[in-house]
Motif scaffolding. Sequence first.
Motif, PDB file in Angstrom:
ATOM      1  N   ILE A 264      19.769  42.397 -16.329  1.00  0.00           N
ATOM      2  CA  ILE A 264      20.563  41.424 -16.757  1.00  0.00           C
ATOM      3  C   ILE A 264      21.932  41.519 -15.885  1.00  0.00           C
ATOM      4  O   ILE A 264      21.817  41.666 -14.696  1.00  0.00           O
ATOM      5  CB  ILE A 264      20.724  41.073 -18.172  1.00  0.00           C
ATOM      6  N   ASN A 265      23.100  41.044 -16.326  1.00  0.00           N
ATOM      7  CA  ASN A 265      24.238  40.938 -15.824  1.00  0.00           C
ATOM      8  C   ASN A 265      25.066  42.313 -15.786  1.00  0.00           C
ATOM      9  O   ASN A 265      26.055  42.186 -15.751  1.00  0.00           O
ATOM     10  CB  ASN A 265      25.186  39.979 -16.136  1.00  0.00           C
ATOM     11  N   ASP A 266      24.432  43.539 -16.342  1.00  0.00           N
ATOM     12  CA  ASP A 266      25.182  44.581 -16.430  1.00  0.00           C
ATOM     13  C   ASP A 266      25.461  45.224 -14.959  1.00  0.00           C
ATOM     14  O   ASP A 266      24.661  45.083 -13.945  1.00  0.00           O
ATOM     15  CB  ASP A 266      24.382  45.764 -16.916  1.00  0.00           C
ATOM     16  N   VAL A 267      26.649  45.909 -14.965  1.00  0.00           N
ATOM     17  CA  VAL A 267      27.129  46.228 -13.585  1.00  0.00           C
ATOM     18  C   VAL A 267      26.462  47.570 -13.414  1.00  0.00           C
ATOM     19  O   VAL A 267      25.988  48.310 -14.031  1.00  0.00           O
ATOM     20  CB  VAL A 267      28.536  46.572 -13.524  1.00  0.00           C
ATOM     21  N   THR A 268      25.986  47.867 -11.951  1.00  0.00           N
ATOM     22  CA  THR A 268      25.651  49.150 -11.797  1.00  0.00           C
ATOM     23  C   THR A 268      26.351  49.988 -10.975  1.00  0.00           C
ATOM     24  O   THR A 268      27.616  49.556 -10.683  1.00  0.00           O
ATOM     25  CB  THR A 268      24.453  48.851 -10.521  1.00  0.00           C
ATOM     26  N   TYR A 269      25.895  51.070 -10.848  1.00  0.00           N
ATOM     27  CA  TYR A 269      27.072  52.206 -10.415  1.00  0.00           C
ATOM     28  C   TYR A 269      27.550  52.015  -9.041  1.00  0.00           C
ATOM     29  O   TYR A 269      28.700  52.013  -8.552  1.00  0.00           O
ATOM     30  CB  TYR A 269      26.771  53.725 -10.710  1.00  0.00           C
ATOM     31  N   GLN A 270      26.520  51.385  -8.024  1.00  0.00           N
ATOM     32  CA  GLN A 270      26.810  51.044  -6.645  1.00  0.00           C
ATOM     33  C   GLN A 270      27.920  49.858  -6.674  1.00  0.00           C
ATOM     34  O   GLN A 270      28.811  50.028  -6.173  1.00  0.00           O
ATOM     35  CB  GLN A 270      25.453  50.657  -5.833  1.00  0.00           C
ATOM     36  N   GLU A 271      27.583  48.990  -7.598  1.00  0.00           N
ATOM     37  CA  GLU A 271      28.498  47.744  -7.631  1.00  0.00           C
ATOM     38  C   GLU A 271      29.906  48.152  -8.179  1.00  0.00           C
ATOM     39  O   GLU A 271      31.057  47.648  -7.718  1.00  0.00           O
ATOM     40  CB  GLU A 271      27.881  46.682  -8.669  1.00  0.00           C
ATOM     41  N   LEU A 272      29.991  49.000  -9.107  1.00  0.00           N
ATOM     42  CA  LEU A 272      31.260  49.546  -9.619  1.00  0.00           C
ATOM     43  C   LEU A 272      32.207  50.509  -8.659  1.00  0.00           C
ATOM     44  O   LEU A 272      33.216  50.251  -8.526  1.00  0.00           O
ATOM     45  CB  LEU A 272      30.973  50.398 -11.134  1.00  0.00           C
ATOM     46  N   VAL A 273      31.574  51.219  -7.901  1.00  0.00           N
ATOM     47  CA  VAL A 273      31.956  51.612  -6.847  1.00  0.00           C
ATOM     48  C   VAL A 273      32.756  50.737  -5.799  1.00  0.00           C
ATOM     49  O   VAL A 273      33.911  50.852  -5.481  1.00  0.00           O
ATOM     50  CB  VAL A 273      31.219  52.637  -6.075  1.00  0.00           C
ATOM     51  N   GLU A 274      32.311  49.741  -5.557  1.00  0.00           N
ATOM     52  CA  GLU A 274      32.700  48.572  -4.719  1.00  0.00           C
ATOM     53  C   GLU A 274      33.913  47.763  -5.259  1.00  0.00           C
ATOM     54  O   GLU A 274      34.745  47.640  -4.555  1.00  0.00           O
ATOM     55  CB  GLU A 274      31.485  47.809  -4.377  1.00  0.00           C
ATOM     56  N   ILE A 275      33.827  47.521  -6.506  1.00  0.00           N
ATOM     57  CA  ILE A 275      34.737  46.959  -7.380  1.00  0.00           C
ATOM     58  C   ILE A 275      36.033  47.616  -7.320  1.00  0.00           C
ATOM     59  O   ILE A 275      36.936  47.247  -7.120  1.00  0.00           O
ATOM     60  CB  ILE A 275      34.332  46.530  -8.816  1.00  0.00           C
ATOM     61  N   ILE A 276      35.884  49.028  -7.579  1.00  0.00           N
ATOM     62  CA  ILE A 276      37.170  49.837  -7.620  1.00  0.00           C
ATOM     63  C   ILE A 276      37.763  49.951  -6.207  1.00  0.00           C
ATOM     64  O   ILE A 276      39.006  49.724  -6.188  1.00  0.00           O
ATOM     65  CB  ILE A 276      36.828  51.010  -8.267  1.00  0.00           C
ATOM     66  N   ASN A 277      36.870  49.992  -5.229  1.00  0.00           N
ATOM     67  CA  ASN A 277      37.682  50.075  -4.026  1.00  0.00           C
ATOM     68  C   ASN A 277      38.410  48.984  -3.854  1.00  0.00           C
ATOM     69  O   ASN A 277      39.375  48.907  -2.955  1.00  0.00           O
ATOM     70  CB  ASN A 277      36.385  50.399  -2.936  1.00  0.00           C
ATOM     71  N   LYS A 278      37.545  47.652  -4.102  1.00  0.00           N
ATOM     72  CA  LYS A 278      38.323  46.564  -3.666  1.00  0.00           C
ATOM     73  C   LYS A 278      39.552  46.206  -4.534  1.00  0.00           C
ATOM     74  O   LYS A 278      40.528  45.549  -4.006  1.00  0.00           O
ATOM     75  CB  LYS A 278      37.302  45.387  -4.059  1.00  0.00           C
ATOM     76  N   LEU A 279      39.639  46.829  -5.892  1.00  0.00           N
ATOM     77  CA  LEU A 279      40.680  46.612  -6.439  1.00  0.00           C
ATOM     78  C   LEU A 279      42.152  47.530  -6.180  1.00  0.00           C
ATOM     79  O   LEU A 279      43.093  47.336  -6.565  1.00  0.00           O
ATOM     80  CB  LEU A 279      40.612  46.975  -7.974  1.00  0.00           C
ATOM     81  N   LYS A 280      41.719  48.562  -5.546  1.00  0.00           N
ATOM     82  CA  LYS A 280      42.834  49.724  -5.172  1.00  0.00           C
ATOM     83  C   LYS A 280      43.845  48.951  -4.077  1.00  0.00           C
ATOM     84  O   LYS A 280      43.283  48.209  -3.338  1.00  0.00           O
ATOM     85  CB  LYS A 280      42.261  50.968  -4.299  1.00  0.00           C
ATOM     86  N   ASP A 281      44.859  49.407  -4.587  1.00  0.00           N
ATOM     87  CA  ASP A 281      46.076  48.738  -3.658  1.00  0.00           C
ATOM     88  C   ASP A 281      46.118  49.455  -2.069  1.00  0.00           C
ATOM     89  O   ASP A 281      45.321  50.450  -1.926  1.00  0.00           O
ATOM     90  CB  ASP A 281      47.386  48.822  -4.344  1.00  0.00           C
ATOM     91  N   GLU A 282      47.187  49.193  -1.170  1.00  0.00           N
ATOM     92  CA  GLU A 282      47.322  50.080  -0.062  1.00  0.00           C
ATOM     93  C   GLU A 282      47.385  51.397  -0.319  1.00  0.00           C
ATOM     94  O   GLU A 282      47.152  52.084   0.587  1.00  0.00           O
ATOM     95  CB  GLU A 282      48.365  49.301   0.719  1.00  0.00           C
ATOM     96  N   ASN A 283      47.910  51.790  -1.249  1.00  0.00           N
ATOM     97  CA  ASN A 283      48.104  53.159  -1.428  1.00  0.00           C
ATOM     98  C   ASN A 283      46.924  54.066  -2.005  1.00  0.00           C
ATOM     99  O   ASN A 283      46.951  55.098  -2.494  1.00  0.00           O
ATOM    100  CB  ASN A 283      49.340  53.643  -2.195  1.00  0.00           C
ATOM    101  N   GLY A 284      45.703  53.219  -2.421  1.00  0.00           N
ATOM    102  CA  GLY A 284      44.470  53.879  -2.929  1.00  0.00           C
ATOM    103  C   GLY A 284      44.955  54.084  -4.461  1.00  0.00           C
ATOM    104  O   GLY A 284      43.936  54.731  -4.943  1.00  0.00           O
ATOM    105  N   LYS A 285      45.784  53.088  -5.038  1.00  0.00           N
ATOM    106  CA  LYS A 285      45.974  53.400  -6.502  1.00  0.00           C
ATOM    107  C   LYS A 285      45.501  51.864  -7.353  1.00  0.00           C
ATOM    108  O   LYS A 285      45.283  51.009  -6.399  1.00  0.00           O
ATOM    109  CB  LYS A 285      47.493  53.464  -6.733  1.00  0.00           C
ATOM    110  N   LEU A 286      45.272  52.169  -8.644  1.00  0.00           N
ATOM    111  CA  LEU A 286      44.675  51.012  -9.333  1.00  0.00           C
ATOM    112  C   LEU A 286      45.982  50.464  -9.838  1.00  0.00           C
ATOM    113  O   LEU A 286      46.411  51.073 -11.139  1.00  0.00           O
ATOM    114  CB  LEU A 286      43.833  51.489 -10.326  1.00  0.00           C
ATOM    115  N   ALA A 287      46.516  49.367  -9.362  1.00  0.00           N
ATOM    116  CA  ALA A 287      47.626  48.716 -10.141  1.00  0.00           C
ATOM    117  C   ALA A 287      48.999  49.781 -10.141  1.00  0.00           C
ATOM    118  O   ALA A 287      49.251  49.905 -11.186  1.00  0.00           O
ATOM    119  CB  ALA A 287      47.518  47.980 -11.082  1.00  0.00           C
ATOM    120  N   GLY A 288      49.035  50.775  -9.127  1.00  0.00           N
ATOM    121  CA  GLY A 288      50.306  51.787  -9.287  1.00  0.00           C
ATOM    122  C   GLY A 288      49.627  53.056  -9.697  1.00  0.00           C
ATOM    123  O   GLY A 288      50.469  53.855 -10.013  1.00  0.00           O
ATOM    124  N   VAL A 289      48.330  53.077 -10.466  1.00  0.00           N
ATOM    125  CA  VAL A 289      48.043  54.566 -11.084  1.00  0.00           C
ATOM    126  C   VAL A 289      47.058  55.092 -10.258  1.00  0.00           C
ATOM    127  O   VAL A 289      46.284  54.628  -9.934  1.00  0.00           O
ATOM    128  CB  VAL A 289      47.758  54.019 -12.693  1.00  0.00           C
TER     129      VAL A 289
END
Length: 365
Positions: free
Chosen positions: A254-279
């Motif tokens: 169904i619309n569950d996230v797969t682990y490959q998709e999740l890796v991509e999502i996190i990479n896209k959300l990281k800022d220029e310093n590789g952080k997640l909104a500063g974390v």
Amino acid sequence: MESSSPSVPFPLLQGPVESTYRACTIPYRFPSDNPRKATPVEIQWIDLFLKSVPSFKQRAENDPTVPDAPAKAEKFAQRYTDMLEELKKNPESHGGPPDCIHLCRLRELILRELGFNDIFKKVKDEENAKAMSLFEGVVQRNDEIEDNGKRAENLIRGILAGNIFDLGSAQLAEVFAKDGMSFLASCQNLVSRPWVIDDLDAFKNKWTKKSWEKAVIFVDNSGADIILGILPFARELLRRGTKVILAANDMPSINDVTYQELVEIINKLKDENGKLAGVDVSDLLVTNSGNDLPVIDLSSVSPELAYMASDADLVVLEGMGRGIETNLYAQMKCDSIKIGMVKHPEVAQFLGGRLYDCVFKFNET
């Protein structure tokens, strides 16, 4: 259909797993029931799966990756409907008696046999893009809450609001097709507390006194659920010094996230310093749970997850499939949270709650 590596029991389940763990929360039948006659609960649940066939057929018809998709979608609908009707007449047919894991597996099996590997791909991608554009704003609002307990509650409400994006629920699939969903409105419009299972105060109390060493979070849907619900919560845990493992499905369901998709999502959300909104995210790991269904049997997970999770002191099972319809009563060797929104009337009836009620079950060890 299964993950390529042999599966193992989740190491934090209280044992012995063979005799004490049962994945499915709602018993469809009891030993005293006639094995050749469907029980009223089996019929009720088979009907629930029957109701969802048209929305699955519609998604399949529009799958651009499958040649002859409309004809194959029709075949899927016919085959799955026939199977469900046969199970009503003879619950021992098709590998029964049925439970929620079995009914999900039959559906996925037919779809995959016909070449449909990810019929929700388009809507997942659209919802992920929408939710990613809102991520910064959501974490900023959380960060502005100074009181620790209130911030924890806000994060939990965000998980519940995000969890409404679930196209496995026939009613929600309909609402969604009409006008989509607003994350903020969903946050504000959660049913009033106390929820049908409500351990939020005990959790807030623990949250203000303790940081966990390592948390394992079994994630659920794409879109707002993972991006605006789970990731802000995971980010807050990281900020508090907790290592976080996100366990996502090996294969689409169904619309569950797969682990490959999740890796991509996190990479896209990281800022220029590789952080997640500063974390800093060096303590954030994404792993394949070994699962390929919207529900999960914890007696059978990937060896990678088992290895990484063995020393965790918090387990979170998120979503109706993994945390309510399965595993609500699963006992862990460490603190655990089962969290999700009740999106099937049959689940609401079993729990004695309302449709769209919330479950927040927190067990301390």
